[in-house]
Design an enzyme around this catalytic site. Structure first.
Site, PDB file in Angstrom:
ATOM      1  N   VAL A  15     -15.469  -8.476  -0.954  1.00  0.00           N
ATOM      2  CA  VAL A  15     -14.869  -7.621   0.112  1.00  0.00           C
ATOM      3  C   VAL A  15     -16.085  -7.009   1.067  1.00  0.00           C
ATOM      4  CG1 VAL A  15     -13.724  -5.662   0.577  1.00  0.00           C
ATOM      5  CG2 VAL A  15     -13.081  -7.111  -1.341  1.00  0.00           C
ATOM      6  N   GLU A 131      -7.219   2.932   2.146  1.00  0.00           N
ATOM      7  CA  GLU A 131      -6.117   2.158   2.275  1.00  0.00           C
ATOM      8  C   GLU A 131      -6.368   0.658   1.492  1.00  0.00           C
ATOM      9  OE1 GLU A 131      -3.068   1.028   3.473  1.00  0.00           O
ATOM     10  OE2 GLU A 131      -3.405   2.130   5.037  1.00  0.00           O
ATOM     11  N   GLY A 136      -4.117  -4.463  -0.981  1.00  0.00           N
ATOM     12  CA  GLY A 136      -4.999  -5.270  -0.236  1.00  0.00           C
ATOM     13  C   GLY A 136      -4.908  -5.019   1.319  1.00  0.00           C
ATOM     14  N   ILE A 138      -2.076  -4.428   3.086  1.00  0.00           N
ATOM     15  CA  ILE A 138      -0.899  -3.989   3.495  1.00  0.00           C
ATOM     16  C   ILE A 138      -1.094  -2.586   3.862  1.00  0.00           C
ATOM     17  CG2 ILE A 138       1.538  -3.431   2.977  1.00  0.00           C
ATOM     18  CD1 ILE A 138       1.747  -5.629   1.432  1.00  0.00           C
ATOM     19  N   GLY A 189      -9.758 -16.532  -7.394  1.00  0.00           N
ATOM     20  CA  GLY A 189     -10.436 -14.910  -7.060  1.00  0.00           C
ATOM     21  C   GLY A 189      -9.492 -13.832  -6.823  1.00  0.00           C
ATOM     22  N   ASP A 203      -3.441  -2.514 -13.373  1.00  0.00           N
ATOM     23  CA  ASP A 203      -3.576  -2.712 -12.111  1.00  0.00           C
ATOM     24  C   ASP A 203      -2.740  -2.140 -11.156  1.00  0.00           C
ATOM     25  OD1 ASP A 203      -5.671  -3.768  -9.765  1.00  0.00           O
ATOM     26  OD2 ASP A 203      -3.793  -4.720  -9.430  1.00  0.00           O
ATOM     27  N   LYS A 207      -2.151   1.395  -8.704  1.00  0.00           N
ATOM     28  CA  LYS A 207      -1.843   1.712  -7.268  1.00  0.00           C
ATOM     29  C   LYS A 207      -0.441   2.400  -7.492  1.00  0.00           C
ATOM     30  CE  LYS A 207      -3.836  -3.197  -6.635  1.00  0.00           C
ATOM     31  NZ  LYS A 207      -3.577  -4.510  -6.751  1.00  0.00           N
ATOM     32  N   GLY A 304      -8.059 -10.393  -1.796  1.00  0.00           N
ATOM     33  CA  GLY A 304      -8.992 -11.357  -0.931  1.00  0.00           C
ATOM     34  C   GLY A 304      -9.652 -10.604  -0.124  1.00  0.00           C
TER      35      GLY A 304
HETATM   36  N1  HSE Z   1      -6.203  -8.395  -9.200  1.00  0.00           N
HETATM   37  C1  HSE Z   1      -5.529  -7.668  -8.122  1.00  0.00           C
HETATM   38  C2  HSE Z   1      -4.485  -8.564  -7.740  1.00  0.00           C
HETATM   39  C3  HSE Z   1      -6.503  -7.723  -6.834  1.00  0.00           C
HETATM   40  O1  HSE Z   1      -4.078  -9.740  -8.204  1.00  0.00           O
HETATM   41  O2  HSE Z   1      -3.551  -8.291  -6.827  1.00  0.00           O
HETATM   42  C4  HSE Z   1      -6.324  -6.517  -6.015  1.00  0.00           C
HETATM   43  O3  HSE Z   1      -6.186  -5.428  -6.376  1.00  0.00           O
END
Ligand code: HSE
Length: 447
Positions: A15, A131, A136, A138, A189, A203, A207, A304
């Site tokens: 990033v 943001e 990511g 959006i 990735g 994860d 969020k 990404g």
């Molecule tokens: N590991 C996360 C995903 C990456 O797969 O969406 C972005 O937070």
């Protein structure tokens, strides 16, 4: 034109390198739109010698991200280190305390410390923008914080983890094993450094916790989220869902109820006709229901380098233009405590997959257990069972009782009632193994 906005970037992974590349390639347009140039003047990372495909020779190097954060030579500290404590937390606190604006993509840090960091930012009269931390590329933070500022949000639901969506999509469309799909996601990735964070739902929960605060003006409470990952989902579930007109997605859902705000992350069956059901692969989607706008759905890349850099730069541009906003939409001291709606009171339809013993009365016992909890069944599907062994049955070796797959779809009921019914069914000794239970979302925004 005004002076350049000076950026210090900490963390030069995928990033960080994309942010530097984006600011170089689109710098003239950004300067025009922000009415001032935006320049990376200093950086910090673990390995100075590593080739990242970007030229950092003109930037001041700092081994210590906290020294970069406190440097008088920057206006904005861009934190791309990751992790919910350690150098990420220390450097963000240092930057805010020294009156630097902060832009971060760090959902784990904000899910744990977002309110106290927002307070620190406000005390120091600077922005803390994030943001890139949710979905990511959006622009969901902007959407909730700015575009929907006049609305009262009733529900936010989304596919917030690309790795899980990629795995579920490939399991469904190609019949590939869970492990092989996960390995591909890691190779491409998308997955977190520790992929259990993806597949166990953490994860998504990080969020969702941020979305809940933005949507409902409450404090962040990641530990109250009901959490189930996708590791229990089998191809049998995916096939059965398909036959019944559903697809399985890992959703993060926050919604107002009469008793508080539900926050839940779990595999969810959504009707094939819904917008969410059609989001495939690594894409993310967020659906928002609000009183004046109605329903909106945002779709885009959730991970990404380039997509995440797009959001990081959007936050930087706000600061360059002087658009300073409260981190979580409302001033930190005005956020209300999070009022949790208990999961046992959740109401919805359920998909139940049972391995039912092949003997008289088994179905009747299951139906009775459901009826005793007041649960009405929308459909019952008995799937084809494996043929019996050709070996002759003898008194000494009777044919083993065979379990046959049975799928039940319930009408709306409560979590407490379905759990009680499944416990009662287990006590009847008519099923083999543990039942599979997947919640169904039929609400308008996914129907
Ligand atoms: N590991 C996360 C995903 C990456 O797969 O969406 C972005 O937070």
């Amino acid at each position: 034109m005004a002076d350049a906005l000076r950026l210090g970037v900490a963390g030069l992974g995928t990033v960080g390198a994309s942010v530097i590349r984006l600011l170089e390639s689109n710098g003239a347009q950004i300067a025009l739109r922000c009415r001032r140039p935006v320049q990376v003047t200093a950086v910090s990372a673990r390995d100075r010698a590593r080739d990242r495909g970007v030229d950092i020779s003109a930037m001041t190097w700092h081994d210590d991200p906290c020294a970069l954060a406190a440097s008088d030579a920057i206006d904005v500290f861009v934190e791309l280190i990751g992790g919910d404590n350690g150098p990420a937390e220390a450097s963000v606190r240092a930057a805010l305390s020294h009156g630097k604006h902060v832009v971060t993509a760090n959902k784990a840090l904000l899910a744990r410390h977002g309110v106290s960091l927002a307070q620190l930012a406000e005390e120091n009269g600077v922005s803390l923008n994030f943001e890139a931390a949710i979905a990511g590329g959006i622009p969901i933070v902007k959407t909730l914080r700015e575009a929907l500022v006049g609305n009262r949000v009733t529900r936010v639901a989304g596919i917030l983890n690309g790795t899980c969506n990629y795995i579920l999509t490939r399991m469904e469309t190609e019949g590939i094993s869970f492990e092989a799909c996960l390995a591909d996601a890691q190779r491409l990735g998308y997955a977190e450094a520790d992929p259990s964070f993806d597949i166990e739902g953490n994860d998504t929960a990080h969020k969702l916790a941020l979305l809940t605060s933005l949507a409902f003006g409450c404090e962040i409470d990641v530990d109250s989220i009901y959490l189930e990952g996708i590791t229990s989902i089998t191809t049998a579930d995916i096939e059965a869902a398909d036959e019944l007109g559903y697809r399985i997605k890992l959703l993060g859902i926050a919604q107002r109820t009469d008793t508080g705000i539900e926050q839940r992350v779990h595999p969810t069956m959504v009707p094939k006709s819904s917008a969410i059901a059609r989001i495939d692969g690594v894409l993310n989607a967020v659906a928002v229901d609000a009183d004046y706008v109605g329903e909106i759905v945002l779709v885009g890349p959730g991970a990404g380098g380039n997509a995440t850099a797009s959001s990081v730069v959007a936050d930087i541009a706000d600061i360059a233009r002087g658009d300073l906003m409260s981190t979580l939409g409302s001033p930190a001291e005005k956020l209300v405590p999070y009022k949790r709606a208990r999961m046992r009171r959740h109401e919805g339809g359920y998909f139940i997959r049972l391995a039912v013993e092949d003997r008289p009365g088994a179905f009747a016992a299951i139906a009775r257990c459901m009826a005793e909890q007041g649960i009405s069944l929308e459909s019952i599907v008995q799937r084809r069972r494996a043929p019996r062994s050709a070996a002759p049955e003898t008194p000494d070796s009777p044919a083993p009782s065979q379990a046959q797959p049975v799928i039940l779809i319930t009408y709306e009921t409560t979590e407490a009632d379905i759990k009680a019914a499944l416990e009662a069914i287990a006590n009847e000794h008519v099923i083999a193994g543990a039942p599979q239970m997947i919640r169904i979302e039929r609400t308008p925004d996914v129907a």
